[in-house]
Design a protein around this motif. Structure first.
Motif, PDB file in Angstrom:
ATOM      1  N   UNK A  30       0.842  -1.200   0.000  1.00  0.00           N
ATOM      2  CA  UNK A  30       0.000   0.000   0.000  1.00  0.00           C
ATOM      3  C   UNK A  30       0.872   1.242   0.000  1.00  0.00           C
ATOM      4  N   UNK A  31       0.298   2.405  -0.414  1.00  0.00           N
ATOM      5  CA  UNK A  31       1.084   3.642  -0.464  1.00  0.00           C
ATOM      6  C   UNK A  31       1.705   4.023   0.872  1.00  0.00           C
ATOM      7  N   UNK A  32       1.027   3.691   1.967  1.00  0.00           N
ATOM      8  CA  UNK A  32       1.538   4.075   3.275  1.00  0.00           C
ATOM      9  C   UNK A  32       2.323   2.940   3.941  1.00  0.00           C
ATOM     10  N   UNK A  33       2.918   2.051   3.138  1.00  0.00           N
ATOM     11  CA  UNK A  33       3.727   0.961   3.676  1.00  0.00           C
ATOM     12  C   UNK A  33       4.864   1.498   4.541  1.00  0.00           C
ATOM     13  N   UNK A  34       5.277   2.722   4.288  1.00  0.00           N
ATOM     14  CA  UNK A  34       6.402   3.302   5.017  1.00  0.00           C
ATOM     15  C   UNK A  34       6.168   3.334   6.522  1.00  0.00           C
ATOM     16  N   UNK A  35       4.904   3.333   6.937  1.00  0.00           N
ATOM     17  CA  UNK A  35       4.610   3.375   8.372  1.00  0.00           C
ATOM     18  C   UNK A  35       5.024   2.087   9.073  1.00  0.00           C
ATOM     19  N   UNK A  36       4.942   0.970   8.349  1.00  0.00           N
ATOM     20  CA  UNK A  36       5.335  -0.318   8.928  1.00  0.00           C
ATOM     21  C   UNK A  36       6.701  -0.785   8.431  1.00  0.00           C
ATOM     22  N   UNK A  37       7.405   0.089   7.726  1.00  0.00           N
ATOM     23  CA  UNK A  37       8.717  -0.275   7.189  1.00  0.00           C
ATOM     24  C   UNK A  37       9.713  -0.528   8.310  1.00  0.00           C
ATOM     25  N   UNK A  38      10.617  -1.456   8.069  1.00  0.00           N
ATOM     26  CA  UNK A  38      11.687  -1.757   9.010  1.00  0.00           C
ATOM     27  C   UNK A  38      12.562  -0.526   9.238  1.00  0.00           C
ATOM     28  N   UNK A  39      12.617   0.368   8.257  1.00  0.00           N
ATOM     29  CA  UNK A  39      13.501   1.531   8.317  1.00  0.00           C
ATOM     30  C   UNK A  39      12.805   2.781   8.865  1.00  0.00           C
ATOM     31  N   UNK A  40      11.566   2.654   9.270  1.00  0.00           N
ATOM     32  CA  UNK A  40      10.835   3.817   9.766  1.00  0.00           C
ATOM     33  C   UNK A  40      11.394   4.265  11.119  1.00  0.00           C
ATOM     34  N   UNK A  41      11.840   5.518  11.178  1.00  0.00           N
ATOM     35  CA  UNK A  41      12.398   6.047  12.425  1.00  0.00           C
ATOM     36  C   UNK A  41      11.424   6.975  13.154  1.00  0.00           C
ATOM     37  N   UNK A  42      10.183   7.070  12.647  1.00  0.00           N
ATOM     38  CA  UNK A  42       9.166   7.860  13.324  1.00  0.00           C
ATOM     39  C   UNK A  42       9.123   9.326  12.943  1.00  0.00           C
ATOM     40  N   UNK A  43      10.069   9.779  12.110  1.00  0.00           N
ATOM     41  CA  UNK A  43      10.067  11.195  11.729  1.00  0.00           C
ATOM     42  C   UNK A  43       9.153  11.424  10.527  1.00  0.00           C
ATOM     43  N   UNK A  44       8.885  12.684  10.218  1.00  0.00           N
ATOM     44  CA  UNK A  44       7.958  13.017   9.139  1.00  0.00           C
ATOM     45  C   UNK A  44       8.697  13.132   7.809  1.00  0.00           C
ATOM     46  N   UNK A  45       7.933  13.090   6.729  1.00  0.00           N
ATOM     47  CA  UNK A  45       8.507  13.149   5.389  1.00  0.00           C
ATOM     48  C   UNK A  45       9.156  14.500   5.125  1.00  0.00           C
ATOM     49  N   UNK A  46       8.464  15.583   5.466  1.00  0.00           N
ATOM     50  CA  UNK A  46       8.952  16.921   5.152  1.00  0.00           C
ATOM     51  C   UNK A  46       9.601  17.593   6.367  1.00  0.00           C
ATOM     52  N   UNK A  47      10.550  18.455   6.069  1.00  0.00           N
ATOM     53  CA  UNK A  47      11.198  19.272   7.087  1.00  0.00           C
ATOM     54  C   UNK A  47      11.242  20.706   6.553  1.00  0.00           C
TER      55      UNK A  47
END
Length: 482
Positions: free
Chosen positions: A8-25
């Motif tokens: 799914x498009x939001x797979x990044x939320x469950x990704x092994x590499x997700x560090x909890x930060x947001x996409x944009x800064x």
């Protein structure tokens, strides 16, 4: 092995590499030099707008009329997509459940970000070959790119095994990926791209077909010139890392490969899981509170230098040492195990190099010695000309081993030079094309050319006189009247 499932498009939320930060800064902590890529259509939160994209290192800068935003692309999930209306090719960048889509000329963007992002379609791009290695939580396979058949190595990491016990292996893997993304050197492993599925992580790197350095060292005969050039390559590589404030800390034979098993200049250092990085004048080490930073850097530098030097010593003495144990001894300036170094019969500059590193001679130097200073030693400034035998000073004998295909031709040892010199003095070589009337005195030695001639004549005589014993024919040929 299960195929990668479309996520799914939001797979990044469950990704092994997700560090909890947001996409944009919205801001940066330091000034960066950006390269302008071009204008793109950005789709974010169901709104589409025209933006300019600039890239620097691991940061994408997005410029619109009213705002500027940044995306740190390290470990951001990546996917190629098609615009639902125009069918224009684009990319989707997602992190922690947020995602933005960009449509336009994506080729230049892809070239700059492919090593940093996480993809999800490994089995659509690569075909697995034979297994070439295995670890606790990973296996290494040969892989072929489906598009062009190009060969790579892929390390397949089991995500469950990686996080089952503790975070040590996970941190080491993330540390190694971070370093591989930064380095760009001919003698360091090259990272191609990274993929993730529901069960595995796929780390694609170049394939080092020459195998372990230690296998070639004990299989082929390399000259001192070749080994000195290997030394130079290793110290140049280490100097490159140290100038980037990267300290390997796990240099050993098992972590040094060759791209070509008979070319020592193709050496390649791998495995940065235990490496330490100094960033923005602070060390990543957890022990920083217990050590002065400068002392710790000096300690790391010495450890890497000793490890490389120990490998070089092993090559010359044809002996494998227990690297970690010996390096610890050297760091404590205990040189007792290397007392034999002073008796090694090597070229003076090479002898001096080993004495500086492994004897009391270098006790006061090692604390301040850097790779850059080591590379200035005389041993690395030699003009590699073939030496003459000490016995004659004028006899130059070149050797060629037909089995060797290295770019360098090994130099004969002093012992070989002396033996060949004495042999040439004692030989009185006949002209092989002379008639049989010429006589060779019996008290003269036979040369290799003479042996070849006699062997050929013996074969002919045996064919003509089938009934005559071979020993009788040989005795006749070796008599003075032949």
């Amino acid at each position: 092995m299960k195929k990668t499932i479309t996520l799914a498009p939001d797979y990044s939320k469950s990704s092994f590499f997700n560090d909890g930060s947001f996409l944009f800064c919205n801001s940066l902590t330091k000034q960066l030099d950006f390269i302008e890529i071009g204008t793109f259509q950005m789709k974010y939160l169901n709104k589409q707008s025209s933006v300019s994209i600039l890239i620097s290192d691991q940061v994408i800068k997005i410029v619109e009329e009213k705002f500027e935003k940044y995306i740190f692309i390290e470990n951001v999930c990546f996917k190629k997509i098609l615009h639902p209306k125009t069918q224009q090719l684009g990319i989707r960048l997602s992190k922690n459940g947020q995602y933005a889509e960009f449509f336009g000329e994506i080729v230049e963007i892809w070239k700059l970000i492919k090593r940093y992002v996480i993809q999800e379609d490994f089995l659509l791009k690569y075909k697995l070959g034979s297994k070439i290695g295995e670890g606790y939580s990973s296996s290494v396979f040969k892989a072929f790119k489906i598009l062009n058949g190009q060969k790579f190595a892929v390390k397949i990491v089991d995500k469950y095994m990686l996080s089952r016990d503790n975070n040590l292996e996970k941190q080491q893997m993330l540390n190694e990926l971070s370093i591989l993304r930064q380095i760009n050197h001919i003698n360091l492993l090259k990272l191609e791209e990274i993929f993730e599925s529901e069960e595995n992580i796929y780390i694609v790197t170049e394939l080092l077909e020459g195998g372990y350095l230690k296998n070639s060292i004990f299989r082929f005969r390399f000259s001192e010139e070749e080994t000195i050039i290997l030394m130079q390559q290793l110290f140049r590589t280490l100097n490159y890392l140290h100038q980037m404030n990267i300290f390997h800390l796990n240099i050993k034979f098992d972590n040094i490969f060759l791209r070509d098993e008979q070319d020592l200049t193709s050496v390649c250092i791998i495995n940065f899981g235990k490496a330490e990085i100094q960033k923005f004048n602070s060390l990543s080490s957890k022990n920083l509170n217990h050590y002065d930073p400068n002392s710790l850097i000096s300690f790391y530098r010495k450890k890497d230098i000793y490890a490389i030097s120990l490998i070089i010593l092993s090559i010359f003495v044809k002996k494998l040492y227990k690297e970690s144990q010996m390096v610890d001894e050297l760091l404590m300036k205990n040189y007792d195990c290397f007392s034999f170094v002073e008796q090694m019969n090597l070229l003076p500059p090479l002898q001096n190099f080993f004495e500086i590193l492994f004897t009391e001679k270098g006790r006061n130097l090692i604390d301040i010695l850097t790779c850059q200073e080591i590379l200035k030693l005389e041993v690395f400034n030699l003009n590699f000309q073939r030496r003459s035998s000490k016995a004659t000073q004028i006899l130059h004998i070149k050797t060629f081993d037909q089995k060797r295909q290295s770019r360098f031709i090994p130099r004969p040892s002093q012992k070989d030079n002396l033996q060949l010199s004495q042999l040439q003095k004692s030989l009185k070589l006949p002209n092989i094309n002379d008639s049989g009337d010429n006589k060779l005195p019996q008290n003269q030695s036979y040369s290799p050319q003479t042996e070849k001639y006699l062997s050929h004549k013996l074969l002919n005589e045996c064919k003509i006189n089938n009934q005559t014993p071979r020993q009788s024919i040989l005795r006749k040929l070796l008599s003075p009247n032949v």
